[in-house]
Design a protein around this motif. Structure first.
Motif, PDB file in Angstrom:
ATOM      1  N   UNK A  86       0.840  -1.199   0.000  1.00  0.00           N
ATOM      2  CA  UNK A  86       0.000   0.000   0.000  1.00  0.00           C
ATOM      3  C   UNK A  86       0.879   1.254   0.000  1.00  0.00           C
ATOM      4  N   UNK A  87       1.946   1.251   0.799  1.00  0.00           N
ATOM      5  CA  UNK A  87       2.859   2.395   0.832  1.00  0.00           C
ATOM      6  C   UNK A  87       3.464   2.634  -0.549  1.00  0.00           C
ATOM      7  N   UNK A  88       3.835   1.567  -1.239  1.00  0.00           N
ATOM      8  CA  UNK A  88       4.398   1.695  -2.591  1.00  0.00           C
ATOM      9  C   UNK A  88       3.371   2.303  -3.548  1.00  0.00           C
ATOM     10  N   UNK A  89       2.135   1.842  -3.449  1.00  0.00           N
ATOM     11  CA  UNK A  89       1.057   2.375  -4.285  1.00  0.00           C
ATOM     12  C   UNK A  89       0.852   3.869  -4.022  1.00  0.00           C
ATOM     13  N   UNK A  90       0.883   4.268  -2.755  1.00  0.00           N
ATOM     14  CA  UNK A  90       0.727   5.684  -2.408  1.00  0.00           C
ATOM     15  C   UNK A  90       1.925   6.513  -2.881  1.00  0.00           C
ATOM     16  N   UNK A  91       3.117   5.948  -2.796  1.00  0.00           N
ATOM     17  CA  UNK A  91       4.303   6.660  -3.286  1.00  0.00           C
ATOM     18  C   UNK A  91       4.226   6.866  -4.796  1.00  0.00           C
ATOM     19  N   UNK A  92       3.808   5.827  -5.529  1.00  0.00           N
ATOM     20  CA  UNK A  92       3.631   5.953  -6.980  1.00  0.00           C
ATOM     21  C   UNK A  92       2.624   7.053  -7.299  1.00  0.00           C
ATOM     22  N   UNK A  93       1.521   7.045  -6.581  1.00  0.00           N
ATOM     23  CA  UNK A  93       0.464   8.032  -6.811  1.00  0.00           C
ATOM     24  C   UNK A  93       0.968   9.436  -6.503  1.00  0.00           C
ATOM     25  N   UNK A  94       1.705   9.592  -5.407  1.00  0.00           N
ATOM     26  CA  UNK A  94       2.259  10.898  -5.052  1.00  0.00           C
ATOM     27  C   UNK A  94       3.225  11.413  -6.099  1.00  0.00           C
ATOM     28  N   UNK A  95       4.083  10.548  -6.620  1.00  0.00           N
ATOM     29  CA  UNK A  95       5.024  10.952  -7.661  1.00  0.00           C
ATOM     30  C   UNK A  95       4.280  11.350  -8.932  1.00  0.00           C
ATOM     31  N   UNK A  96       3.247  10.592  -9.287  1.00  0.00           N
ATOM     32  CA  UNK A  96       2.445  10.899 -10.467  1.00  0.00           C
ATOM     33  C   UNK A  96       1.741  12.248 -10.297  1.00  0.00           C
ATOM     34  N   UNK A  97       1.165  12.476  -9.116  1.00  0.00           N
ATOM     35  CA  UNK A  97       0.478  13.749  -8.855  1.00  0.00           C
ATOM     36  C   UNK A  97       1.449  14.928  -8.845  1.00  0.00           C
ATOM     37  N   UNK A  98       2.648  14.723  -8.323  1.00  0.00           N
ATOM     38  CA  UNK A  98       3.643  15.788  -8.279  1.00  0.00           C
ATOM     39  C   UNK A  98       3.947  16.295  -9.690  1.00  0.00           C
TER      40      UNK A  98
END
Length: 111
Positions: A86-98
């Motif tokens: 889940x943390x990896x999924x959130x990190x991917x999403x954060x990088x994409x949003x950035x």
């Protein structure tokens, strides 16, 4: 305060049934969970049982064009720890949003 959209039925391939038209003037909130449960479940430990990164991106795009906010539940364990998948999924999403935040924020109502 946003109204909550209660029909959050997730269908195969991350296809979600929408009750809100594109460019609605009302502010709605889409409530989703990454692992199918609103609390901790064993699905949180298995990345194949989580919503896909592509599914989260599609969800973010859909809520943005509908003037909605997205509440994405992550279901930590009893110690408040978020699983590694889940943390990896959130990190991917954060990088994409950035990288796309300006485009996401710039979406505005068209009369």
């Amino acid at each position: 305060m946003p109204q909550t959209q209660y029909d959050i039925t997730q269908q195969p391939n991350d296809k979600v049934k929408w009750l809100v038209d594109v460019r609605s003037r009302q502010v709605w909130q889409k409530c989703m969970t990454v692992g199918g449960a609103w609390g901790y479940s064993s699905a949180m430990e298995d990345s194949s049982r989580l919503i896909s990164f592509a599914g989260i991106k599609r969800m973010l795009a859909d809520v943005t064009v509908r003037n909605m906010s997205l509440l994405l539940n992550v279901g930590p364990d009893r110690h408040g720890v978020i699983s590694q998948p889940v943390a990896h999924l959130l990190q991917q999403t954060g990088e994409w949003l950035k990288l796309r935040s300006e485009a996401m924020i710039a979406v505005d109502m068209i009369d």
